[in-house]
Scaffold this motif. Structure first.
Motif, PDB file in Angstrom:
ATOM      1  N   ALA A   1      -3.667  21.792 -64.299  1.00 56.91           N
ATOM      2  CA  ALA A   1      -2.062  21.397 -64.655  1.00 56.91           C
ATOM      3  C   ALA A   1      -2.176  20.296 -65.799  1.00 56.91           C
TER       4      ALA A   1
ATOM      5  N   ARG B   1      -0.765  26.350 -70.004  1.00 66.00           N
ATOM      6  CA  ARG B   1       0.015  25.862 -69.075  1.00 66.00           C
ATOM      7  C   ARG B   1       1.335  26.635 -68.957  1.00 66.00           C
TER       8      ARG B   1
ATOM      9  N   LEU C   1       1.040  29.754 -67.089  1.00 66.34           N
ATOM     10  CA  LEU C   1       1.098  29.519 -65.609  1.00 66.34           C
ATOM     11  C   LEU C   1       2.313  29.591 -64.994  1.00 66.34           C
TER      12      LEU C   1
ATOM     13  N   THR D   1       0.157  34.935 -62.148  1.00 68.92           N
ATOM     14  CA  THR D   1      -0.816  34.177 -63.114  1.00 68.92           C
ATOM     15  C   THR D   1      -1.198  33.014 -62.202  1.00 68.92           C
ATOM     16  N   LEU D   2      -0.506  32.036 -61.764  1.00 65.81           N
ATOM     17  CA  LEU D   2      -1.209  31.099 -60.836  1.00 65.81           C
ATOM     18  C   LEU D   2      -1.847  31.665 -59.502  1.00 65.81           C
ATOM     19  N   GLU D   3      -1.303  32.696 -59.275  1.00 63.00           N
ATOM     20  CA  GLU D   3      -2.157  33.304 -58.011  1.00 63.00           C
ATOM     21  C   GLU D   3      -3.432  33.651 -58.368  1.00 63.00           C
TER      22      GLU D   3
ATOM     23  N   VAL E   1      -5.269  32.619 -60.910  1.00 60.52           N
ATOM     24  CA  VAL E   1      -6.159  31.769 -61.253  1.00 60.52           C
ATOM     25  C   VAL E   1      -6.686  31.110 -59.836  1.00 60.52           C
TER      26      VAL E   1
END
Length: 101
Positions: free
Chosen positions: A20, A35, A38, A44-46, A48
């Protein structure tokens, strides 16, 4: 029910902080602000967190070695943000396999 070890909880917390804060693997991601990516979509965050938890090493005492996991996430983010970047070694299927609920 077993609880996550304190070391594992700390590893996840620090990983989330670096992610973050934009300070995940500063050498590999130098000059790349990943960032906004994300927030492009939830997947995308999933991905990561999928790569991080799939690659994460936790020993029998619950101690965490997450350096390689963070590096693999940084490689994935670099490729996502810079399509010319070549991930070496290429991701194996198990590294990017989503966990079932």
């Amino acid at each position: 029910m077993a609880k996550l070890s304190e070391d594992l909880r700390a590893g996840i917390r620090f990983f989330a902080f670096y992610l973050a804060n934009g300070t995940l693997d500063l050498e590999l991601l130098d000059g790349i602000d990943y960032r906004p990516a994300l927030l492009d979509s939830g997947s995308t965050l999933e991905m990561v967190f999928t790569i991080y938890t799939n690659v994460l090493d936790v020993d029998e005492d619950g101690l965490v070695d997450d350096g390689h996991a963070q590096y693999r996430v940084a490689q994935w983010l670099r490729r996502y943000c810079d399509p010319s970047y070549v991930v070496e070694p290429p991701f194996e299927e198990w590294e990017t396999r989503l966990a079932s609920p």
